[in-house]
Design a protein around this motif. Structure first.
Motif, PDB file in Angstrom:
ATOM      1  N   PRO A 142       0.830  -1.209   0.000  1.00 20.08           N
ATOM      2  CA  PRO A 142       0.000   0.000   0.000  1.00 20.08           C
ATOM      3  C   PRO A 142       0.866   1.262   0.000  1.00 20.08           C
ATOM      4  N   GLU A 143       0.299   2.337  -0.512  1.00 19.99           N
ATOM      5  CA  GLU A 143       1.006   3.621  -0.538  1.00 19.99           C
ATOM      6  C   GLU A 143       0.896   4.289   0.830  1.00 19.99           C
ATOM      7  N   ILE A 144       1.470   3.613   1.833  1.00 16.87           N
ATOM      8  CA  ILE A 144       1.415   4.100   3.199  1.00 16.87           C
ATOM      9  C   ILE A 144       2.832   4.144   3.757  1.00 16.87           C
ATOM     10  N   TYR A 152      -0.629  13.077   5.045  1.00 21.14           N
ATOM     11  CA  TYR A 152      -0.925  13.873   6.224  1.00 21.14           C
ATOM     12  C   TYR A 152      -1.342  15.312   5.900  1.00 21.14           C
ATOM     13  N   TRP A 153      -0.798  15.850   4.813  1.00 22.98           N
ATOM     14  CA  TRP A 153      -0.955  17.272   4.565  1.00 22.98           C
ATOM     15  C   TRP A 153      -1.697  17.605   3.282  1.00 22.98           C
ATOM     16  N   SER A 154      -2.020  16.595   2.480  1.00 20.83           N
ATOM     17  CA  SER A 154      -2.607  16.907   1.177  1.00 20.83           C
ATOM     18  C   SER A 154      -4.037  16.395   1.078  1.00 20.83           C
ATOM     19  N   ASN A 244       8.643   9.669  -5.743  1.00 20.29           N
ATOM     20  CA  ASN A 244       8.014  10.985  -5.911  1.00 20.29           C
ATOM     21  C   ASN A 244       7.191  11.385  -4.690  1.00 20.29           C
ATOM     22  N   LYS A 245       6.950  10.443  -3.790  1.00 21.61           N
ATOM     23  CA  LYS A 245       6.228  10.753  -2.545  1.00 21.61           C
ATOM     24  C   LYS A 245       7.196  11.195  -1.447  1.00 21.61           C
ATOM     25  N   ALA A 246       8.409  10.635  -1.456  1.00 25.66           N
ATOM     26  CA  ALA A 246       9.427  11.009  -0.469  1.00 25.66           C
ATOM     27  C   ALA A 246      10.786  10.564  -0.998  1.00 25.66           C
ATOM     28  N   LEU A 247      11.717  11.507  -1.115  1.00 29.89           N
ATOM     29  CA  LEU A 247      13.054  11.152  -1.563  1.00 29.89           C
ATOM     30  C   LEU A 247      13.747  10.320  -0.486  1.00 29.89           C
ATOM     31  N   PRO A 248      14.453   9.274  -0.885  1.00 26.79           N
ATOM     32  CA  PRO A 248      15.206   8.495   0.089  1.00 26.79           C
ATOM     33  C   PRO A 248      16.488   9.223   0.470  1.00 26.79           C
ATOM     34  N   LYS A 249      17.211   8.660   1.410  1.00 26.54           N
ATOM     35  CA  LYS A 249      18.568   9.092   1.696  1.00 26.54           C
ATOM     36  C   LYS A 249      19.539   8.060   1.129  1.00 26.54           C
TER      37      LYS A 249
END
Length: 312
Positions: A142-144, A152-154, A244-249
């Motif tokens: 899932p996209e979680i 959380y913000w969108s 595209n949802k969160a850049l990794p490190k």
């Protein structure tokens, strides 16, 4: 009409991993295969390729990389006269073919799918997908994730997704599933005899009979799951990291991409979706607070070790 390079011999293997690409995504499909070749896994599925229009140089390369190559037709009626698909981008064929993998590569017990814009850091994803499908489960991530800001913000995202359900199906469908977590169809596995395949195809056709929309394949994928509730097992977001949802490190000690929050566990599958396909993204170096460096998120077996640069 579907064209196949040969007749599959599933008695030699229980599972097949399917990938699709046109010429635009051919290089990324090659990178996905190369990443798989560098990984270790208990299962060694056959590789099936849906050729959506790669050029002859890629096609010759893929002949040796893939067990089976198929050129799919339109598996779902596109428009009232069935010809609307020819006016759409070829990438639509990846979506209309995806619910019909057992037809294109018949006889396997477990069908795996990984999008061409993904690559694999850890072969455990293959084992998790195969084990789950052979046990009769629908396996998906899932996209979680705690790092996915849109969760959380969108509010706009959830409003849009709800409206897509209404456009494709009905207000009732949107009320039933439009606020549920999105299941990303970029990485999944299903048993070959699962009724999910036909239900997914039927739901995609139903949506396309109303509106032909790029998002409706994944929408049908979700609606089928939430409506029919098949046996399933969910993988963590690391098994299909949506860049595209969160850049990794990037961890210079292991030369691997990791999740952006503690405990910084290594990603299993990098999904270079959306605007993350840019050749360079500003990636933060693990252990170097505030240090970001330009890096492509695509597979690179010779990726530069950032540690020395980060210290300068």
């Amino acid at each position: 009409m579907t064209k196949t390079s040969d007749t599959p011999s599933p008695e030699k293997n229980q599972s097949i991993l399917c990938i699709a690409a046109d010429e635009k995504f051919a290089d990324m499909a090659s990178e996905l295969v190369a990443s798989l070749q560098q990984c270790t896994s208990r299962h060694k599925p056959d590789l099936g390729f849906l050729d959506l229009g790669v050029d002859w140089t890629h096609r010759e390369t893929f002949r040796s990389a893939f067990t089976h190559i198929v050129q799919p037709g339109w598996d779902v009626r596109m428009g009232p006269d069935g010809t609307e698909g020819e006016r759409r981008i070829k990438g639509y064929k990846a979506m209309t073919a995806r619910p019909h993998l057992p037809k294109h590569f018949p006889g396997y017990e477990a069908y795996l799918w990984i999008d061409a814009d993904c690559w694999v850091q850890d072969g455990d994803v293959i084992d998790q997908l195969v084990d789950g499908a052979l046990a009769g489960d629908f396996v998906v991530a899932p996209e979680i994730d705690r790092a996915y800001a849109h969760m959380y913000w969108s509010l706009a995202f959830w409003k849009w997704w709800y409206r897509e359900y209404v456009r494709a199906y009905s207000e009732k469908a949107a009320q039933g599933a439009g606020r549920n977590p999105v299941l990303n169809s970029g990485v999944f596995a299903l048993p070959g005899d699962s009724p999910f395949w036909q239900a997914w195809s039927d739901n995609l056709q139903s949506a396309f009979d109303r509106v032909i929309d790029f998002n409706f394949e994944q929408l049908a994928f979700n609606w089928t799951f939430y409506r029919d509730k098949p046996p399933h097992r969910f993988l963590s977001s690391r098994y299909n990291w949506l860049a595209n949802k969160a850049l990794p490190k990037f961890d210079p000690a292991t030369r691997r991409f990791v999740e952006p929050m503690p405990p910084f566990s290594p990603l299993v599958v990098m999904h270079v979706c959306g605007d993350a396909k840019k050749r360079e993204n500003m990636v933060e170096v693990l252990g170097q607070t505030g240090v970001t460096l330009p890096s492509s998120l695509r597979f690179d077996p010779d990726r530069k070790d950032f540690s020395s640069v980060a210290r300068t």
